[in-house]
Design a protein around this motif. Sequence first.
Motif, short mmCIF file in Angstrom:
data_model
loop_
_atom_site.label_atom_id
_atom_site.label_comp_id
_atom_site.label_asym_id
_atom_site.label_seq_id
_atom_site.Cartn_x
_atom_site.Cartn_y
_atom_site.Cartn_z
N LEU A 221 0.86 -1.13 0.18
CA LEU A 221 -0.03 -0.10 0.02
C LEU A 221 0.82 1.25 -0.02
CD1 LEU A 221 -2.58 -0.95 2.83
CD2 LEU A 221 -2.82 -1.42 0.19
N SER A 222 0.61 2.30 -0.73
CA SER A 222 1.21 3.47 -0.77
C SER A 222 0.17 4.59 -0.96
CB SER A 222 1.99 3.45 -2.30
OG SER A 222 2.57 4.70 -2.17
N TYR A 223 0.52 5.68 0.15
CA TYR A 223 -0.28 6.97 0.46
C TYR A 223 0.23 8.10 -0.04
CZ TYR A 223 -2.66 3.19 3.54
OH TYR A 223 -3.18 2.15 3.96
N ASP A 224 -0.75 9.23 -0.23
CA ASP A 224 0.06 10.34 -0.98
C ASP A 224 0.19 11.08 0.35
OD1 ASP A 224 -2.41 11.43 0.15
OD2 ASP A 224 -3.18 11.38 -1.76
N ASP A 225 0.58 12.19 0.33
CA ASP A 225 1.14 13.43 1.32
C ASP A 225 -0.06 13.61 2.34
OD1 ASP A 225 3.41 13.44 0.20
OD2 ASP A 225 3.09 15.21 -0.99
N THR A 226 -1.36 13.52 1.85
CA THR A 226 -2.41 13.84 2.70
C THR A 226 -2.70 12.50 3.47
OG1 THR A 226 -4.21 13.37 1.05
CG2 THR A 226 -3.21 15.60 1.15
N GLY A 227 -2.24 11.43 3.15
CA GLY A 227 -2.91 10.13 4.00
C GLY A 227 -3.72 9.14 3.04
N LYS A 228 -4.07 9.69 2.10
CA LYS A 228 -5.06 9.17 1.08
C LYS A 228 -4.31 7.90 0.52
CE LYS A 228 -8.61 9.80 -2.47
NZ LYS A 228 -9.06 10.87 -3.38
N LEU A 229 -5.05 6.72 0.32
CA LEU A 229 -4.65 5.63 -0.43
C LEU A 229 -4.24 5.79 -1.90
CD1 LEU A 229 -3.40 2.73 -0.42
CD2 LEU A 229 -6.08 1.97 -0.54
N SER A 230 -3.21 5.83 -2.51
CA SER A 230 -2.76 6.21 -3.92
C SER A 230 -2.58 4.91 -4.66
CB SER A 230 -1.72 6.98 -4.04
OG SER A 230 -0.51 6.52 -3.37
N VAL A 231 -1.83 3.99 -4.14
CA VAL A 231 -1.60 2.76 -4.94
C VAL A 231 -1.65 1.47 -3.84
CG1 VAL A 231 0.08 1.24 -6.31
CG2 VAL A 231 -0.02 3.93 -6.40
N ARG A 232 -2.33 0.32 -4.40
CA ARG A 232 -2.35 -0.99 -3.84
C ARG A 232 -2.27 -2.11 -4.96
NH1 ARG A 232 -7.63 -1.51 -0.59
NH2 ARG A 232 -8.74 -1.40 -2.60
N ARG B 293 -1.60 -7.63 -9.22
CA ARG B 293 -2.70 -6.95 -9.42
C ARG B 293 -2.64 -5.54 -8.97
NH1 ARG B 293 -2.78 -10.53 -12.51
NH2 ARG B 293 -4.05 -11.85 -13.09
N ALA B 294 -2.99 -4.49 -9.63
CA ALA B 294 -2.73 -3.23 -8.86
C ALA B 294 -4.08 -2.43 -9.03
CB ALA B 294 -1.67 -2.62 -9.36
N GLN B 295 -4.10 -1.43 -8.08
CA GLN B 295 -5.14 -0.42 -8.19
C GLN B 295 -4.65 1.01 -8.05
OE1 GLN B 295 -7.74 -2.48 -5.06
NE2 GLN B 295 -9.20 -1.73 -6.38
N LEU B 296 -4.93 1.84 -8.97
CA LEU B 296 -4.52 3.34 -8.93
C LEU B 296 -5.55 4.30 -8.79
CD1 LEU B 296 -1.96 3.01 -11.99
CD2 LEU B 296 -1.44 2.30 -9.83
N PHE B 297 -5.45 4.99 -7.46
CA PHE B 297 -6.26 5.95 -7.27
C PHE B 297 -6.12 7.31 -7.47
CE2 PHE B 297 -6.76 2.22 -4.34
CZ PHE B 297 -7.92 1.99 -4.18
N GLY B 298 -6.87 7.80 -8.55
CA GLY B 298 -6.60 9.17 -9.02
C GLY B 298 -7.21 10.25 -8.44
#
Length: 204
Positions: free
Chosen positions: A64-75, A96-101
Amino acid sequence: MRGNLLPTLLLANHPWLRTLALGCTIVALIVMMWQSDEPQEPVDAAALRGQSEPDGFVVNGRYLSYDDTGKLSVRFESPRIEQFEADNKAVMESPRAQLFGEGEEEPWYLSSDSGTFREGEGLLHLEGNVKVIRTSGDRQGILTTSRLTLDNTSRTVYTDAQVELTDSFSVTRATGMKAWIDDRILELNSQVEGRYEPGQQANP
Protein backbone atom coordinates in the motif's frame (compact mmCIF):
# COMPACT_ATOMS: atom_id res chain seq x y z
CA MET A 1 50.06 -57.24 26.12
CA ARG A 2 53.69 -56.94 25.03
CA GLY A 3 52.73 -54.99 21.96
CA ASN A 4 50.79 -52.44 24.04
CA LEU A 5 53.63 -51.92 26.52
CA LEU A 6 56.40 -51.49 23.96
CA PRO A 7 56.00 -47.68 23.36
CA THR A 8 55.86 -47.10 27.13
CA LEU A 9 59.01 -49.15 27.74
CA LEU A 10 60.86 -47.37 24.93
CA LEU A 11 59.95 -43.95 26.36
CA ALA A 12 60.98 -45.05 29.85
CA ASN A 13 64.39 -46.30 28.63
CA HIS A 14 65.08 -43.30 26.34
CA PRO A 15 64.49 -39.87 27.93
CA TRP A 16 65.19 -38.06 24.65
CA LEU A 17 62.22 -39.90 23.08
CA ARG A 18 60.00 -38.63 25.90
CA THR A 19 61.21 -35.10 25.27
CA LEU A 20 60.59 -35.44 21.54
CA ALA A 21 57.05 -36.81 22.05
CA LEU A 22 56.24 -34.06 24.55
CA GLY A 23 57.50 -31.41 22.13
CA CYS A 24 55.37 -32.80 19.27
CA THR A 25 52.31 -32.77 21.53
CA ILE A 26 52.89 -29.14 22.54
CA VAL A 27 53.36 -28.06 18.91
CA ALA A 28 50.14 -29.82 17.91
CA LEU A 29 48.21 -28.09 20.72
CA ILE A 30 49.58 -24.66 19.74
CA VAL A 31 48.59 -25.19 16.09
CA MET A 32 45.06 -26.27 17.11
CA MET A 33 44.64 -23.26 19.41
CA TRP A 34 45.94 -20.83 16.78
CA GLN A 35 43.53 -22.17 14.16
CA SER A 36 40.56 -21.97 16.53
CA ASP A 37 41.33 -18.31 17.37
CA GLU A 38 41.79 -17.26 13.73
CA PRO A 39 38.89 -14.99 12.64
CA GLN A 40 36.60 -16.62 10.12
CA GLU A 41 35.80 -14.86 6.87
CA PRO A 42 32.10 -13.85 6.68
CA VAL A 43 30.08 -16.12 4.46
CA ASP A 44 28.10 -14.41 1.71
CA ALA A 45 24.55 -15.74 1.82
CA ALA A 46 24.08 -14.96 -1.87
CA ALA A 47 27.11 -17.10 -2.72
CA LEU A 48 25.69 -20.03 -0.76
CA ARG A 49 22.22 -19.94 -2.27
CA GLY A 50 23.14 -18.69 -5.77
CA GLN A 51 22.54 -15.31 -7.36
CA SER A 52 19.23 -16.37 -8.92
CA GLU A 53 17.68 -17.43 -5.61
CA PRO A 54 15.72 -14.86 -3.55
CA ASP A 55 16.62 -13.75 -0.03
CA GLY A 56 13.04 -14.40 1.01
CA PHE A 57 9.50 -14.54 -0.26
CA VAL A 58 6.01 -13.49 0.76
CA VAL A 59 2.84 -15.45 0.02
CA ASN A 60 -0.29 -13.42 -0.73
CA GLY A 61 1.60 -10.17 -0.29
CA ARG A 62 0.04 -6.70 -0.40
CA TYR A 63 1.70 -3.31 -0.83
CA LEU A 64 0.00 0.00 0.00
CA SER A 65 1.20 3.51 -0.84
CA TYR A 66 -0.31 6.76 0.46
CA ASP A 67 -0.03 10.34 -0.73
CA ASP A 68 1.03 13.33 1.39
CA THR A 69 -2.48 13.75 2.79
CA GLY A 70 -2.67 10.11 3.93
CA LYS A 71 -5.00 9.05 1.14
CA LEU A 72 -4.45 5.65 -0.46
CA SER A 73 -2.85 6.13 -3.89
CA VAL A 74 -1.62 2.65 -4.91
CA ARG A 75 -2.49 -0.85 -3.82
CA PHE A 76 -1.10 -3.98 -5.44
CA GLU A 77 -1.23 -7.63 -4.52
CA SER A 78 0.50 -10.82 -5.62
CA PRO A 79 0.13 -14.49 -4.66
CA ARG A 80 3.94 -14.71 -4.39
CA ILE A 81 6.57 -11.99 -4.02
CA GLU A 82 10.29 -12.88 -4.05
CA GLN A 83 12.69 -10.40 -2.46
CA PHE A 84 16.25 -9.75 -3.69
CA GLU A 85 18.02 -7.47 -1.21
CA ALA A 86 21.24 -6.94 -3.20
CA ASP A 87 19.29 -5.54 -6.16
CA ASN A 88 16.69 -3.85 -3.94
CA LYS A 89 13.84 -5.37 -5.90
CA ALA A 90 10.83 -7.64 -5.49
CA VAL A 91 9.67 -10.00 -8.24
CA MET A 92 5.93 -10.63 -8.26
CA GLU A 93 3.82 -13.39 -9.70
CA SER A 94 0.53 -12.32 -11.37
CA PRO A 95 0.45 -8.85 -9.79
CA ARG A 96 -2.83 -6.94 -9.53
CA ALA A 97 -2.79 -3.20 -8.82
CA GLN A 98 -5.26 -0.40 -8.20
CA LEU A 99 -4.33 3.24 -8.83
CA PHE A 100 -6.43 5.89 -7.16
CA GLY A 101 -6.45 9.17 -9.09
CA GLU A 102 -7.38 12.57 -7.68
CA GLY A 103 -11.04 13.40 -8.15
CA GLU A 104 -11.93 9.94 -9.46
CA GLU A 105 -14.35 7.59 -7.76
CA GLU A 106 -13.18 4.49 -9.61
CA PRO A 107 -9.50 3.43 -9.50
CA TRP A 108 -7.47 2.25 -12.47
CA TYR A 109 -6.99 -1.55 -12.46
CA LEU A 110 -3.69 -3.04 -13.65
CA SER A 111 -2.82 -6.72 -14.12
CA SER A 112 -0.08 -8.76 -15.80
CA ASP A 113 1.65 -12.14 -15.78
CA SER A 114 4.65 -10.90 -13.79
CA GLY A 115 6.09 -7.75 -12.29
CA THR A 116 9.20 -6.25 -10.73
CA PHE A 117 8.93 -3.63 -8.02
CA ARG A 118 11.83 -1.36 -7.05
CA GLU A 119 10.72 0.37 -3.86
CA GLY A 120 13.65 2.79 -3.69
CA GLU A 121 12.73 4.19 -7.12
CA GLY A 122 8.97 3.78 -6.80
CA LEU A 123 8.84 1.84 -10.08
CA LEU A 124 6.62 -1.11 -10.88
CA HIS A 125 7.49 -2.90 -14.15
CA LEU A 126 4.74 -5.15 -15.52
CA GLU A 127 5.29 -7.75 -18.25
CA GLY A 128 3.14 -10.24 -20.13
CA ASN A 129 -0.54 -9.70 -20.98
CA VAL A 130 -0.60 -6.30 -19.34
CA LYS A 131 -4.11 -4.87 -18.98
CA VAL A 132 -5.25 -1.50 -17.66
CA ILE A 133 -8.97 -0.88 -17.04
CA ARG A 134 -10.24 2.62 -16.43
CA THR A 135 -13.89 3.45 -15.74
CA SER A 136 -15.31 6.94 -16.07
CA GLY A 137 -19.03 7.21 -15.44
CA ASP A 138 -20.74 4.56 -17.55
CA ARG A 139 -17.84 4.31 -20.00
CA GLN A 140 -15.01 1.81 -19.61
CA GLY A 141 -11.69 1.90 -21.45
CA ILE A 142 -9.26 -1.01 -21.67
CA LEU A 143 -5.58 -0.75 -22.60
CA THR A 144 -3.55 -3.86 -23.42
CA THR A 145 0.18 -4.14 -24.08
CA SER A 146 3.13 -6.49 -23.54
CA ARG A 147 4.90 -4.35 -20.92
CA LEU A 148 4.20 -1.27 -18.86
CA THR A 149 5.90 0.78 -16.14
CA LEU A 150 4.17 2.55 -13.27
CA ASP A 151 6.16 5.44 -11.79
CA ASN A 152 4.52 6.13 -8.44
CA THR A 153 6.72 9.20 -7.84
CA SER A 154 5.58 11.08 -10.94
CA ARG A 155 2.18 9.33 -10.97
CA THR A 156 2.58 8.20 -14.56
CA VAL A 157 2.33 4.94 -16.52
CA TYR A 158 4.24 4.48 -19.76
CA THR A 159 5.56 1.98 -22.33
CA ASP A 160 7.43 1.96 -25.62
CA ALA A 161 5.67 -1.22 -26.77
CA GLN A 162 2.60 -1.50 -28.97
CA VAL A 163 -0.66 -0.66 -27.21
CA GLU A 164 -4.32 -1.14 -27.99
CA LEU A 165 -7.12 0.91 -26.44
CA THR A 166 -10.74 -0.15 -26.70
CA ASP A 167 -14.02 1.20 -25.39
CA SER A 168 -17.67 0.82 -26.34
CA PHE A 169 -17.28 2.75 -29.59
CA SER A 170 -13.67 2.65 -30.76
CA VAL A 171 -10.41 0.78 -31.14
CA THR A 172 -7.09 2.64 -31.21
CA ARG A 173 -3.63 1.18 -31.77
CA ALA A 174 -0.28 2.89 -31.35
CA THR A 175 3.38 2.33 -30.54
CA GLY A 176 4.29 3.73 -27.14
CA MET A 177 2.18 5.78 -24.76
CA LYS A 178 2.32 7.77 -21.54
CA ALA A 179 -0.53 8.57 -19.15
CA TRP A 180 -0.73 10.98 -16.21
CA ILE A 181 -2.98 9.37 -13.60
CA ASP A 182 -4.09 12.42 -11.62
CA ASP A 183 -4.43 14.71 -14.66
CA ARG A 184 -6.31 12.03 -16.63
CA ILE A 185 -4.21 12.69 -19.74
CA LEU A 186 -3.20 9.98 -22.21
CA GLU A 187 -0.54 10.60 -24.86
CA LEU A 188 0.08 8.18 -27.75
CA ASN A 189 3.58 8.30 -29.20
CA SER A 190 3.59 7.10 -32.82
CA GLN A 191 1.94 5.00 -35.54
CA VAL A 192 -1.50 5.87 -34.22
CA GLU A 193 -4.47 4.37 -36.03
CA GLY A 194 -8.07 4.03 -34.89
CA ARG A 195 -11.59 3.07 -35.80
CA TYR A 196 -14.69 4.79 -34.46
CA GLU A 197 -18.14 3.20 -34.72
CA PRO A 198 -20.78 5.28 -32.94
CA GLY A 199 -23.65 3.30 -31.51
CA GLN A 200 -21.89 -0.05 -31.94
CA GLN A 201 -19.76 -2.24 -29.72
CA ALA A 202 -16.16 -2.20 -30.91
CA ASN A 203 -14.86 -5.53 -32.19
CA PRO A 204 -11.07 -5.37 -32.39
